[in-house]
Design a protein around this motif. Structure first.
Motif, PDB file in Angstrom:
ATOM      1  N   ARG A   1       0.830  -1.207   0.000  1.00  0.00           N
ATOM      2  CA  ARG A   1       0.000   0.000   0.000  1.00  0.00           C
ATOM      3  C   ARG A   1       0.868   1.262   0.000  1.00  0.00           C
ATOM      4  O   ARG A   1       0.797   2.101   0.911  1.00  0.00           O
ATOM      5  CB  ARG A   1      -0.958  -0.015   1.194  1.00  0.00           C
TER       6      ARG A   1
ATOM      7  N   TYR B   1      -2.073   6.139  -2.542  1.00  0.00           N
ATOM      8  CA  TYR B   1      -1.289   5.881  -1.333  1.00  0.00           C
ATOM      9  C   TYR B   1      -0.250   6.981  -1.188  1.00  0.00           C
ATOM     10  O   TYR B   1       0.444   7.330  -2.153  1.00  0.00           O
ATOM     11  CB  TYR B   1      -0.594   4.522  -1.412  1.00  0.00           C
TER      12      TYR B   1
ATOM     13  N   LYS C   1      -5.804   3.523  -3.784  1.00  0.00           N
ATOM     14  CA  LYS C   1      -6.218   2.898  -2.534  1.00  0.00           C
ATOM     15  C   LYS C   1      -7.192   1.761  -2.826  1.00  0.00           C
ATOM     16  O   LYS C   1      -8.077   1.894  -3.671  1.00  0.00           O
ATOM     17  CB  LYS C   1      -6.851   3.924  -1.608  1.00  0.00           C
TER      18      LYS C   1
END
Length: 232
Positions: free
Chosen positions: A125, A172, A155
């Protein structure tokens, strides 16, 4: 059981490192994992020898068992030392190669390196090296000319994200370099802790075997465990 767990730890390191192998160039980083798999395989054989020698209370067998365990113990100490050495080198390795990996990204026809970047960004992430703005310096970004980063930067909770830099809240915010280093160092710590734990088990095994040997050598009337009433 100990042999099986050691082999599992070594295999886990190999499989996980395979997902990140484009971010470091030093193949020797995997040496601790190779050694721990070899130790696990050898430990299984040693365990059988130790069981047979203990049941029969063979002085020669127990002595051989202790010597081999001592050699394996020394090997695991080497694994721990190498683990710490290569764990310290991970940051330099990633820092040296990650810029080149990102510059080689090709989103339209992904090669192995491109798939590795997309995998890492989704898995950890993260986006870019330090943040998503790093993509603006890449060849891929300049060629596409759409002011967007790869969809792997989006995301996970968002289904309508296009990777556009006009909507940075969809991306992210954390860079991947620090997270890749952290992940690889965690993996190496698994090897170190596994080696330390089973080194302690082997010390216990050597102690038990030495106790049996001492009892056998000091007590002339020490009865064997095998049937038949044979005496030492």
């Amino acid at each position: 059981a100990a042999a099986g767990i050691l082999c599992y730890v070594g295999a886990y390191v190999f499989i996980t490192y395979d997902d990140y192998d484009h971010f470091f160039e030093d193949v020797y980083t995997l040496i601790p994992a190779v050694i721990i798999i070899a130790v696990g395989t050898l430990l299984f054989i040693i365990g059988l020898i130790g069981c047979c020698a203990t049941i029969r209370e063979s002085r020669c067998g127990l002595a051989t068992f202790v010597i081999i365990l001592l050699l394996v113990f020394i090997t695991e100490v080497v694994v721990v030392v190498l683990g710490y050495i290569y764990r310290a080198k991970v940051e330099d390795e990633v820092d040296h190669s990650i810029q080149k990996v990102y510059n080689g990204y090709n989103g339209t026809n992904p090669d192995a390196a491109s798939r590795a970047i997309d995998y890492v960004q989704r898995q950890l992430r993260c986006c870019g090296i330090h943040n998503y703005s790093d993509w603006e310096k890449t060849v891929w970004f300049k060629q596409t000319k759409n002011n967007s980063v790869p969809l792997s930067c989006c995301k996970a909770a968002l289904s309508n994200c296009t990777g556009s830099l006009m909507r940075p809240m969809d991306l992210y915010s954390e860079g991947c370099e620090a997270l890749v280093v952290k992940k690889l160092q965690e993996i190496m710590m698994y090897v170190i802790w596994a080696a330390l734990a089973f080194a302690a088990i082997q010390l216990l095994g050597m102690l038990c075997a030495c106790i049996v040997l001492c009892r056998r050598s000091r007590d002339p009337a020490y009865e064997l465990l095998i049937t038949g009433g044979t005496y030492a």
